[in-house]
Write a protein that holds these residues in place. Structure first.
Motif, PDB file in Angstrom:
ATOM      1  N   TYR A 129       0.721  -1.256  -0.046  1.00  0.00           N
ATOM      2  CA  TYR A 129       0.195  -0.180   0.041  1.00  0.00           C
ATOM      3  C   TYR A 129       0.853   1.274  -0.059  1.00  0.00           C
ATOM      4  O   TYR A 129       0.374   2.112  -0.494  1.00  0.00           O
ATOM      5  CB  TYR A 129      -0.873   0.106   1.264  1.00  0.00           C
ATOM      6  N   ILE A 130       2.021   1.121   0.467  1.00  0.00           N
ATOM      7  CA  ILE A 130       2.974   2.264   0.736  1.00  0.00           C
ATOM      8  C   ILE A 130       3.272   2.857  -0.689  1.00  0.00           C
ATOM      9  O   ILE A 130       3.506   3.964  -0.746  1.00  0.00           O
ATOM     10  CB  ILE A 130       3.989   2.026   1.418  1.00  0.00           C
ATOM     11  N   ARG A 131       3.106   1.822  -1.598  1.00  0.00           N
ATOM     12  CA  ARG A 131       3.802   2.210  -2.952  1.00  0.00           C
ATOM     13  C   ARG A 131       2.619   2.933  -3.621  1.00  0.00           C
ATOM     14  O   ARG A 131       3.019   3.654  -4.752  1.00  0.00           O
ATOM     15  CB  ARG A 131       3.974   1.141  -3.854  1.00  0.00           C
ATOM     16  N   LEU A 132       1.458   3.130  -3.162  1.00  0.00           N
ATOM     17  CA  LEU A 132       0.253   3.789  -3.639  1.00  0.00           C
ATOM     18  C   LEU A 132       0.117   5.173  -2.997  1.00  0.00           C
ATOM     19  O   LEU A 132      -0.496   6.234  -3.614  1.00  0.00           O
ATOM     20  CB  LEU A 132      -0.958   3.126  -3.430  1.00  0.00           C
ATOM     21  N   LEU A 169       3.099   0.263 -10.777  1.00  0.00           N
ATOM     22  CA  LEU A 169       3.709   0.625  -9.444  1.00  0.00           C
ATOM     23  C   LEU A 169       5.134   1.186  -9.690  1.00  0.00           C
ATOM     24  O   LEU A 169       5.204   2.342  -9.213  1.00  0.00           O
ATOM     25  CB  LEU A 169       3.673  -0.635  -8.694  1.00  0.00           C
ATOM     26  N   THR A 170       5.682   0.714 -10.686  1.00  0.00           N
ATOM     27  CA  THR A 170       6.986   1.408 -11.071  1.00  0.00           C
ATOM     28  C   THR A 170       6.997   2.656 -11.875  1.00  0.00           C
ATOM     29  O   THR A 170       7.575   3.693 -11.309  1.00  0.00           O
ATOM     30  CB  THR A 170       7.813   0.660 -12.059  1.00  0.00           C
ATOM     31  N   GLU A 171       5.795   2.796 -12.633  1.00  0.00           N
ATOM     32  CA  GLU A 171       5.586   4.136 -13.040  1.00  0.00           C
ATOM     33  C   GLU A 171       5.034   5.203 -12.025  1.00  0.00           C
ATOM     34  O   GLU A 171       5.309   6.408 -12.295  1.00  0.00           O
ATOM     35  CB  GLU A 171       4.292   4.141 -14.214  1.00  0.00           C
ATOM     36  N   ILE A 172       4.539   4.630 -11.195  1.00  0.00           N
ATOM     37  CA  ILE A 172       3.965   5.617  -9.934  1.00  0.00           C
ATOM     38  C   ILE A 172       5.264   6.096  -9.278  1.00  0.00           C
ATOM     39  O   ILE A 172       5.108   7.356  -9.227  1.00  0.00           O
ATOM     40  CB  ILE A 172       3.042   4.786  -8.952  1.00  0.00           C
ATOM     41  N   SER A 173       6.064   5.323  -9.125  1.00  0.00           N
ATOM     42  CA  SER A 173       7.404   5.507  -8.252  1.00  0.00           C
ATOM     43  C   SER A 173       8.223   6.663  -9.243  1.00  0.00           C
ATOM     44  O   SER A 173       8.944   7.463  -8.635  1.00  0.00           O
ATOM     45  CB  SER A 173       8.381   4.443  -8.166  1.00  0.00           C
ATOM     46  N   SER A 187       0.786  12.435 -12.093  1.00  0.00           N
ATOM     47  CA  SER A 187       1.063  13.732 -11.402  1.00  0.00           C
ATOM     48  C   SER A 187       0.038  14.644 -11.172  1.00  0.00           C
ATOM     49  O   SER A 187      -0.109  15.805 -10.510  1.00  0.00           O
ATOM     50  CB  SER A 187       2.336  14.325 -12.042  1.00  0.00           C
ATOM     51  N   THR A 188      -1.392  14.210 -11.727  1.00  0.00           N
ATOM     52  CA  THR A 188      -2.292  14.996 -11.856  1.00  0.00           C
ATOM     53  C   THR A 188      -3.441  14.176 -10.912  1.00  0.00           C
ATOM     54  O   THR A 188      -3.550  12.978 -11.099  1.00  0.00           O
ATOM     55  CB  THR A 188      -2.949  15.361 -13.018  1.00  0.00           C
ATOM     56  N   PRO A 189      -4.243  14.717 -10.289  1.00  0.00           N
ATOM     57  CA  PRO A 189      -5.449  14.249  -9.493  1.00  0.00           C
ATOM     58  C   PRO A 189      -6.282  13.417 -10.431  1.00  0.00           C
ATOM     59  O   PRO A 189      -6.711  12.265  -9.982  1.00  0.00           O
ATOM     60  CB  PRO A 189      -6.123  15.166  -8.982  1.00  0.00           C
ATOM     61  N   THR A 190      -6.758  13.621 -11.615  1.00  0.00           N
ATOM     62  CA  THR A 190      -7.355  12.960 -12.638  1.00  0.00           C
ATOM     63  C   THR A 190      -6.799  11.619 -12.991  1.00  0.00           C
ATOM     64  O   THR A 190      -7.232  10.653 -12.938  1.00  0.00           O
ATOM     65  CB  THR A 190      -7.794  13.698 -14.047  1.00  0.00           C
ATOM     66  N   ALA A 191      -5.616  11.767 -13.449  1.00  0.00           N
ATOM     67  CA  ALA A 191      -4.815  10.577 -13.686  1.00  0.00           C
ATOM     68  C   ALA A 191      -4.611   9.658 -12.257  1.00  0.00           C
ATOM     69  O   ALA A 191      -4.687   8.528 -12.696  1.00  0.00           O
ATOM     70  CB  ALA A 191      -3.264  11.069 -14.181  1.00  0.00           C
TER      71      ALA A 191
END
Length: 434
Positions: free
Chosen positions: A33-36, A274-278, A283-287
């Motif tokens: 969960y920390i990765r989110l 998850l890698t893309e998130i890191s 970077s936008t609230p909608t995305a």
């Protein structure tokens, strides 16, 4: 003859029940969960101004995942309430569908806004206007098929009125509206799969009456669209692009009987996202809001106005702390980009903007330099701002024209308000047809 017809229908119904029994879902484990957190912080720390459409996407995401953050939810609901009371005539059909899904995602007092302001009736009217525009303008809707699919999905989930026959007529997998510049649109196809799956379940459950051929065609459409979605799967597991993958995952979750187990490695897709998130992709609230439900194993078909909004989500929560801004030497440095507008001829400018600027910042700076050549207009939507005109030349759904964003001659998968530009980059806005 009547008996054989009934037997074939029963067989089809039994076959059609399989999707609800087989549902291939992978989701982020509790220890991950920390990765989110970057997604959650993006949604929590964004400045939602009155009437901002991104608040709809974020509320829907939080409701589906059952995250409890009353301060944030209250702020989002206030924005949506403002839209409902003051700007409803200005929102598109798909935006209204999202509002209904967000307010009614689970049992809460806010869902009363749906009925107090007759939002379902208004969506029926907007959906009918989309159909009428297609009939009058060579099959082109007022908006696009992503929004049209959202319309059908919301009407289906909230027992609105729609024509199953028209859905069958207009949602054929080869319809031109699934394609954008000759490229299959994964997020559009995915939303159509969700909508068609809802319609199919309503037919099976007897909530909507139709003939056998419509039910059979809907199953065929879902299968074809799923094949097209899987065809866009990349070696690293992303489907289409980074930003369409979340909705593609939702579609594949609810249609696992239409493909073989080895056609899609769900865990690989999850790990890549998850890698893309890191790496700061969402970077936008909608995305961030659009990708979160799939990562938690949820789909828009989990919208259930009769279930509680409260759910134990382990340690999954949103920090309410304000972000801390640290200024370091060089953090305010500027970069130089090459910007051009291409219509029949190409107009160039070198633009200096602060590091970390997005495409829209470049366009605004160029407009200040020469309003005649680089002047433009834009509109805000639930999916972020989009360009409506440059040099007074307007995009048109009926003519299937739009303003395409490119970097280094290649189309961008991010919007004008979210794509972060880089020093020395060659950016272009091009008048295009799809």
């Amino acid at each position: 003859m009547r008996q054989s017809h009934q037997l074939s229908l029963v067989g089809l119904l039994l076959f059609s029940l399989i999707p609800s029994q087989l549902c291939e879902i992978c989701e982020v484990s509790e220890e991950n969960y920390i990765r989110l957190k970057p997604l959650l912080n993006t949604m929590n720390q964004s400045k939602y101004t009155r009437g901002t459409s991104s608040s709809v996407n974020v509320l829907l995401s939080l409701q589906l995942v059952r995250i409890q953050n009353q301060n944030l939810k209250q702020k989002l609901i206030q924005q949506i309430e403002y839209i409902v009371k003051r700007r409803l005539s200005q929102v598109s059909s798909g935006e209204l569908a999202l509002i209904i899904l967000a307010l009614g995602a689970c049992r809460n007092s806010e869902e009363n806004l749906i009925y107090d302001y007759h939002l379902i009736d208004k969506l029926e009217n907007k959906f009918q206007a989309e159909i009428e525009n297609m009939e009058a303008h060579n099959g082109n809707p007022l908006t696009n098929y992503y929004q049209l699919s959202l319309d059908v999905l919301a009407l289906c989930l909230f027992n609105g009125n729609y024509s199953t026959t028209k859905v069958v007529n207009y949602f054929t997998p080869e319809n031109k509206n699934y394609y954008f510049d000759n490229q299959f649109s994964v997020d559009t196809g995915a939303m159509a799969v969700l909508a068609l799956t809802c319609v199919k379940r309503s037919l099976i459950n007897g909530q909507v009456k139709t003939d056998e051929s419509n039910l059979k065609n809907i199953s065929i459409y879902i299968k074809s669209l799923v094949e097209k979605i899987l065809f866009e799967k990349k070696e690293n597991g992303l489907i289409g692009n980074t930003f369409s993958t979340g909705e593609a995952m939702q579609a594949l979750f609810v249609s696992s009987d239409y493909y073989h187990e080895n056609d899609w490695n769900c865990q690989q897709t999850l790990n890549t996202v998850l890698t893309e998130i890191s790496q700061g992709a969402f970077s936008t609230p909608t995305a961030a809001a659009q990708v979160l439900p799939a990562l938690m194993g949820k789909t828009f078909l989990d919208v259930n106005k009769d279930s509680s909004c409260v759910s134990a989500a382990g340690n999954f929560s949103i920090s309410t702390q304000e972000p801390v801004t640290v200024t370091t030497p060089g953090s305010q440095s500027s970069i130089s980009v090459n910007y051009s507008v291409r219509i029949n001829e190409t107009y160039f400018a070198n633009v200096i903007v602060p590091k970390g600027s997005v495409f829209l910042d470049v366009m605004e700076k160029a407009q200040k330099m020469n309003d005649t050549i680089f002047g433009f207009t834009m509109e805000k939507s639930s999916w972020g701002p989009y360009i409506t005109s440059v040099q007074g030349l307007w995009a048109s759904n009926n003519d299937r024209t739009y303003w395409e964003l490119l970097s280094g001659g290649k189309p961008l998968s991010q919007g004008v308000g979210s794509y972060v530009v880089h020093d020395g980059e060659n950016l272009e806005v091009r008048w295009s047809k799809y």
